[in-house]
Design a protein around this motif. Sequence first.
Motif: not given
Length: 173
Positions: A120-124, A134, A136, A138-139, A144
Amino acid sequence: MPVMRVQRVGYGMGKKDFEVANCVRAMLGETGDGADSVYELNCNIDDMTAETIGFAAEKIREAGAVEVFTTAVMMKKNRPGTLLTVLCREAQKEAVVQAIFKHTATIGIRETLCRRYVLTRTEETVETALGPVRRKLSSGYGVQRAKFEHDDLAALAEKNGLSLTEVMEKIGR
């Protein structure tokens, strides 16, 4: 049936008699962290330059490919060639196949349906001493990971007259 961790199973038996069993089984569970299906499209190319293959790869991505990559291979008559591999989802497959035929010299494409496991990917965005970067995340599957966006690091290096290594040291990577 999707790959899942089964939590409960229920069975029901019907009242009518048939030649086959009159029953149903229902399962309740959670699907894996991030499995999906993709099509792997492959073709061999021995009569295109690296530049034209690069252009074709861009056009194939624009047509909806998830991933496009090449591998150096030995073809018939001991000629060096390129194996073009393209991953795409079913909804984009027709457009991707058309793009491969339009932008490459291949006369045939092989297709394989693959199961793909993805994190699962998110970005902050992280505020650093040099500016926002930014990151990235991933978990999944007990893993993680975090990685800063290379383009942001390169932009900070350019802006501040630093090397990438210096930027990473200054932002605490």
